[in-house]
Design an enzyme around this catalytic site. Sequence first.
Site, PDB file in Angstrom:
ATOM      1  N   LEU A  11      24.551   3.603  -1.471  1.00  0.00           N
ATOM      2  CA  LEU A  11      23.553   3.981  -0.533  1.00  0.00           C
ATOM      3  C   LEU A  11      22.749   2.605  -0.280  1.00  0.00           C
ATOM      4  O   LEU A  11      22.688   2.331   0.717  1.00  0.00           O
ATOM      5  CB  LEU A  11      22.797   4.876  -1.287  1.00  0.00           C
ATOM      6  N   CYS A 126      12.101   0.481  -6.842  1.00  0.00           N
ATOM      7  CA  CYS A 126      11.433   0.801  -5.329  1.00  0.00           C
ATOM      8  C   CYS A 126      10.033   1.400  -5.543  1.00  0.00           C
ATOM      9  O   CYS A 126       9.471   0.930  -4.663  1.00  0.00           O
ATOM     10  CB  CYS A 126      12.509   2.046  -4.733  1.00  0.00           C
ATOM     11  N   LYS A 208       8.990   1.583 -15.744  1.00  0.00           N
ATOM     12  CA  LYS A 208       9.125   0.339 -14.931  1.00  0.00           C
ATOM     13  C   LYS A 208       7.728   0.208 -13.963  1.00  0.00           C
ATOM     14  O   LYS A 208       7.248  -0.896 -13.620  1.00  0.00           O
ATOM     15  CB  LYS A 208      10.238   0.972 -13.637  1.00  0.00           C
ATOM     16  N   HIS A 237       9.746   7.205  -0.313  1.00  0.00           N
ATOM     17  CA  HIS A 237       9.022   7.460  -1.559  1.00  0.00           C
ATOM     18  C   HIS A 237       7.456   7.395  -1.243  1.00  0.00           C
ATOM     19  O   HIS A 237       7.176   6.813  -0.533  1.00  0.00           O
ATOM     20  CB  HIS A 237       8.998   6.474  -2.671  1.00  0.00           C
TER      21      HIS A 237
HETATM   22  P1  A2P Z   1      32.445   2.321  -5.799  1.00  0.00           P
HETATM   23  O1  A2P Z   1      32.142   2.976  -4.521  1.00  0.00           O
HETATM   24  O2  A2P Z   1      33.897   1.359  -5.650  1.00  0.00           O
HETATM   25  O3  A2P Z   1      32.454   3.202  -6.965  1.00  0.00           O
HETATM   26  P2  A2P Z   1      25.484   4.410  -5.737  1.00  0.00           P
HETATM   27  O4  A2P Z   1      24.422   3.875  -6.680  1.00  0.00           O
HETATM   28  O5  A2P Z   1      24.988   4.721  -4.240  1.00  0.00           O
HETATM   29  O6  A2P Z   1      26.266   5.534  -6.521  1.00  0.00           O
HETATM   30  O7  A2P Z   1      26.418   2.967  -5.419  1.00  0.00           O
HETATM   31  C1  A2P Z   1      27.015   2.311  -6.611  1.00  0.00           C
HETATM   32  C2  A2P Z   1      27.767   1.206  -5.954  1.00  0.00           C
HETATM   33  O8  A2P Z   1      28.125   0.406  -7.080  1.00  0.00           O
HETATM   34  C3  A2P Z   1      29.316   1.368  -5.349  1.00  0.00           C
HETATM   35  O9  A2P Z   1      29.361   0.588  -4.242  1.00  0.00           O
HETATM   36  C4  A2P Z   1      30.171   1.192  -6.446  1.00  0.00           C
HETATM   37  O10 A2P Z   1      31.538   1.016  -5.977  1.00  0.00           O
HETATM   38  C5  A2P Z   1      29.719   0.020  -6.923  1.00  0.00           C
HETATM   39  N1  A2P Z   1      30.058  -0.047  -8.535  1.00  0.00           N
HETATM   40  C6  A2P Z   1      30.113   0.837  -9.493  1.00  0.00           C
HETATM   41  N2  A2P Z   1      30.509   0.052 -10.574  1.00  0.00           N
HETATM   42  C7  A2P Z   1      31.146  -1.223 -10.257  1.00  0.00           C
HETATM   43  C8  A2P Z   1      31.682  -2.099 -10.813  1.00  0.00           C
HETATM   44  N3  A2P Z   1      32.184  -2.115 -12.006  1.00  0.00           N
HETATM   45  N4  A2P Z   1      32.263  -3.321  -9.864  1.00  0.00           N
HETATM   46  C9  A2P Z   1      31.883  -3.190  -8.739  1.00  0.00           C
HETATM   47  N5  A2P Z   1      31.161  -2.214  -8.065  1.00  0.00           N
HETATM   48  C10 A2P Z   1      30.773  -1.276  -8.712  1.00  0.00           C
END
Ligand code: A2P
Length: 334
Positions: A11, A126, A208, A237
Amino acid sequence: MKVAVVGVTGLVGTVMCRVLEERELPISEFIPVASARSVGKTVKFKGQEYTIIGMEDAIAARPDIAIFSAGGSTSLEYAPQFAEVGTTVIDNSSAWRMDPSKKLVVPEINAAELQPEDKIIANPNCSTIQMVMALAPLHRAFGIKRIVVSTYQSFTGTGMKAVKQYQLEKKGYEPKAEEMAYHYPIFENCLPHCDVFLDNSYTKEEMKLVNETRKILNDDSIGVTATAVRVPVDGGHSESVNVEFRQPFDIEEVYRLLRETPGITIQDDLGNNHYPMPRFAKDQDDVFVGRIRRDESVANGLNLWIVADNLRKGAATNAVQIAEYLYQHKAAGA
Ligand code: A2P
């Protein structure tokens, strides 16, 4: 600048791309990064398709700046590896915020503290960002003694899973256990529970607000107490903030200081029912302040209602502003 967005499918990552498209930071190479689940998929940036790459390839590409929004454990593991190859990491997770060796930056307040050797820079939470944006000029003028804050936080602050939970519930479906981001329904509900509970009975989100506020305002003597509530608002928020100052203040001076603060918009015209609301803060970069009034129950007390788009100034915009500051001051890549 070579700019990597880590967590590009999330997001905040998605909004990060929009903010980077809108603003002036010159980008010679855009590097979208996500987990193994997304490698090989494409994202659009400035009208062009880019293929998402994984962490190891992104480190090998040696970006000038990597803006991380991929969760705390990812940041803890990978931010130092990027820093090692010379990349400046701007990290949106809570992983590094309270590390005394890392700067916690809201550009309008304390970007001047940044030095070229700061290779991991923390983006604050945030709800903290929007509160300190309004309080920093007032703290400088009147000295804050104590803050009592209650938040009304959008589920978008929890990430994609929470948005899906809300959407399912709104359509009348009951999400499966594994589809629930929260312990309870968020649709038509309020959860006094943002992030995990800690030993002192506060949530991590509440602490936080306490700790990050003191660090950004550079004053550990400020008393802060917080109640953070998740509400079924689709972006934005809101915060009820009660402040007690050390010195007497003039309410007109409060208006003047806030009016003159870049990034703050006052919405406070009671005759026309004009006050900040999350619905109208959406997709805006400013922090909106209204319901400005003296707390008549205490000496030197003030009440404020503060609203911002949590994915913009609360996350993406603040991170991109840090990148812009680094570029302008030749502190990274240039
Ligand atoms: P992915 O979509 O491939 O899982 P949100 O907080 O909205 O759920 O998004 C989390 C973001 O962090 C997503 O883009 C997710 O990618 C990415 N992400 C989660 N774990 C990893 C990781 N180990 N390495 C790189 N990106 C990650």
